[in-house]
Motif scaffolding. Structure first.
Motif, PDB file in Angstrom:
ATOM      1  N   VAL A 120       0.656  -1.141   0.394  1.00 18.83           N
ATOM      2  CA  VAL A 120      -0.127   0.032   0.170  1.00 18.83           C
ATOM      3  C   VAL A 120       0.911   1.023  -0.172  1.00 18.83           C
ATOM      4  CG1 VAL A 120      -1.725   1.858   1.774  1.00 18.83           C
ATOM      5  CG2 VAL A 120      -2.221  -1.065   1.065  1.00 18.83           C
ATOM      6  N   TYR A 121       0.272   1.985  -0.866  1.00 13.77           N
ATOM      7  CA  TYR A 121       1.570   3.781  -0.944  1.00 13.77           C
ATOM      8  C   TYR A 121       0.547   4.521  -0.800  1.00 13.77           C
ATOM      9  CZ  TYR A 121       5.850   6.554  -3.305  1.00 13.77           C
ATOM     10  OH  TYR A 121       6.142   7.134  -4.233  1.00 13.77           O
ATOM     11  N   LEU A 122       0.908   5.354   0.121  1.00 18.67           N
ATOM     12  CA  LEU A 122       0.641   6.693   0.424  1.00 18.67           C
ATOM     13  C   LEU A 122       1.542   7.731   0.486  1.00 18.67           C
ATOM     14  CD1 LEU A 122      -0.391   5.986   4.069  1.00 18.67           C
ATOM     15  CD2 LEU A 122      -1.993   5.757   2.644  1.00 18.67           C
ATOM     16  N   GLU A 123       0.926   8.730  -0.754  1.00 18.58           N
ATOM     17  CA  GLU A 123       1.597   9.244  -1.509  1.00 18.58           C
ATOM     18  C   GLU A 123       1.257  10.910  -1.019  1.00 18.58           C
ATOM     19  OE1 GLU A 123       3.856  10.702  -3.068  1.00 18.58           O
ATOM     20  OE2 GLU A 123       3.820   8.865  -4.933  1.00 18.58           O
ATOM     21  N   ALA A 124       1.853  11.508  -1.233  1.00 22.24           N
ATOM     22  CA  ALA A 124       1.631  13.053  -0.695  1.00 22.24           C
ATOM     23  C   ALA A 124       1.886  13.808  -2.200  1.00 22.24           C
ATOM     24  CB  ALA A 124       1.922  14.015   0.609  1.00 22.24           C
ATOM     25  N   GLY A 125       2.273  13.235  -2.913  1.00 18.66           N
ATOM     26  CA  GLY A 125       3.122  13.826  -4.344  1.00 18.66           C
ATOM     27  C   GLY A 125       4.046  14.777  -4.156  1.00 18.66           C
ATOM     28  N   SER A 126       5.350  14.259  -5.168  1.00 16.61           N
ATOM     29  CA  SER A 126       6.605  14.346  -5.632  1.00 16.61           C
ATOM     30  C   SER A 126       6.137  16.115  -5.143  1.00 16.61           C
ATOM     31  CB  SER A 126       6.864  14.305  -6.602  1.00 16.61           C
ATOM     32  OG  SER A 126       8.432  14.513  -6.428  1.00 16.61           O
ATOM     33  N   GLY A 127       7.821  16.418  -4.474  1.00 24.59           N
ATOM     34  CA  GLY A 127       7.733  17.833  -3.916  1.00 24.59           C
ATOM     35  C   GLY A 127       6.680  18.362  -3.141  1.00 24.59           C
ATOM     36  N   ALA A 128       5.598  17.898  -2.054  1.00 24.11           N
ATOM     37  CA  ALA A 128       4.246  18.536  -1.045  1.00 24.11           C
ATOM     38  C   ALA A 128       5.349  19.248  -0.315  1.00 24.11           C
ATOM     39  CB  ALA A 128       3.834  17.105  -0.714  1.00 24.11           C
ATOM     40  N   PRO A 129       4.483  19.907   0.606  1.00 23.74           N
ATOM     41  CA  PRO A 129       5.563  20.978   1.487  1.00 23.74           C
ATOM     42  C   PRO A 129       4.335  20.066   2.577  1.00 23.74           C
ATOM     43  CG  PRO A 129       3.125  21.419   0.913  1.00 23.74           C
ATOM     44  CD  PRO A 129       3.255  20.808  -0.531  1.00 23.74           C
ATOM     45  N   GLN A 130       3.882  19.021   2.577  1.00 17.73           N
ATOM     46  CA  GLN A 130       3.638  18.770   4.135  1.00 17.73           C
ATOM     47  C   GLN A 130       3.084  16.617   3.621  1.00 17.73           C
ATOM     48  OE1 GLN A 130       0.120  20.594   5.386  1.00 17.73           O
ATOM     49  NE2 GLN A 130       1.099  20.122   7.560  1.00 17.73           N
ATOM     50  N   PRO A 131       4.312  16.135   4.169  1.00 17.11           N
ATOM     51  CA  PRO A 131       4.385  14.567   3.810  1.00 17.11           C
ATOM     52  C   PRO A 131       3.081  13.911   3.946  1.00 17.11           C
ATOM     53  CG  PRO A 131       5.877  14.634   5.693  1.00 17.11           C
ATOM     54  CD  PRO A 131       5.372  16.357   5.522  1.00 17.11           C
TER      55      PRO A 131
END
Ligand code: 1GP
Length: 249
Positions: A169-180
């Motif tokens: 399972v991969y929880l992804e905030a998005g590359s370069g997200a200001p907060q994880p």
């Protein structure tokens, strides 16, 4: 050894770190250099992929450059079926579970599956969950992003992934997200699934990596960090923090 067995073996010892290289972000020759330096810093595997600008040509050249400079497993992290990394060691066969567009749920997978099978590539199935802000991947993937405070929704998707038989399972905030991804979300997801939990997006310090691992992340992914020329010491510090966390398995 198969890549999934390598991951499982590694996870029995400690948490793991993977370095993401986006083929569209640097000349292909530079990708080889980045992978070699990331390997020297202690990363456990190289992931190759990006949301936009990945072509069959830059993907193959990038994988070849990486394979020529580093012995770590190279895992394709695809966004579309029109480019398939034929010479990678494994491919994440993934579905963006909270996309509004069926193309990202099963459409690209339907297009890519016959070729992947024909090539005999190892596949590692993965439920991909986009968490606010989601950044480019959330936008391109037309994700109905999971709000940072909507822990139940993240847990629901994660359990669904496990029940579908997905291996990660991969929880992804998005590359370069200001907060994880929030620690509380990682903790609740980890408490509710038996499969390894991968966390990425906006992780750029050892403190953040350590907190996310303490919350339950099994695999930490960093990408943007290695796009800046002089990344060794910061990458090494993050990897040290990740490897310092005891195994869950
Ligand atoms: C993106 O989670 C990865 O898919 C990595 O994110 O580029 O923010 O490290 P960063």
């Amino acid at each position: 050894m198969k890549v999934k067995a390598y991951i499982d073996d590694g996870l029995r010892q400690r948490r793991l770190h993977m370095t993401l290289i986006d083929p569209a972000k640097q000349p292909t020759s530079v990708a080889g250099d980045i992978s070699e330096r990331a390997a020297a810093a202690g990363t456990d595997a190289i992931m190759v992929g990006g949301s936009t600008g990945v072509t069959q040509e830059n993907l193959d050249l990038t994988v070849d450059q990486i394979k020529s400079r580093c012995a770590l497993p190279v895992i394709y992290f695809p966004s579309r079926a029109d480019a398939i990394a034929k010479r990678c060691d494994a491919v994440y066969f993934m579905s963006m579970l909270n996309s509004r567009n069926v193309r990202n749920l099963t459409g690209e997978q339907r297009k890519g599956a016959p070729m992947i099978k024909r090539l005999g590539l190892e596949t590692i199935s993965m439920g991909y969950i986009i968490v606010e802000p989601g950044m480019k991947v959330g936008e391109v993937g037309e994700a109905d992003v999971v709000r940072r405070d909507d822990v139940d929704r993240a847990v629901g998707y994660a359990i669904a992934a496990e029940l579908f038989g997905m291996a990660l399972v991969y929880l992804e905030a998005g590359s370069g997200a200001p907060q994880p991804v929030p620690e509380m979300m990682v903790r609740e997801v980890k408490n509710n699934v038996g499969v390894p939990v991968v966390v990425g997006g906006g992780i750029n310090s050892p403190e953040t990596a350590e907190k996310l691992c303490s919350a339950g992340a099994d695999i930490i992914v960093t990408g943007t960090l290695v796009e800046n020329g002089d990344f060794e010491s910061s990458l090494e510090a993050i990897i040290k923090a990740v490897h310092g966390c005891a195994s869950h398995f």
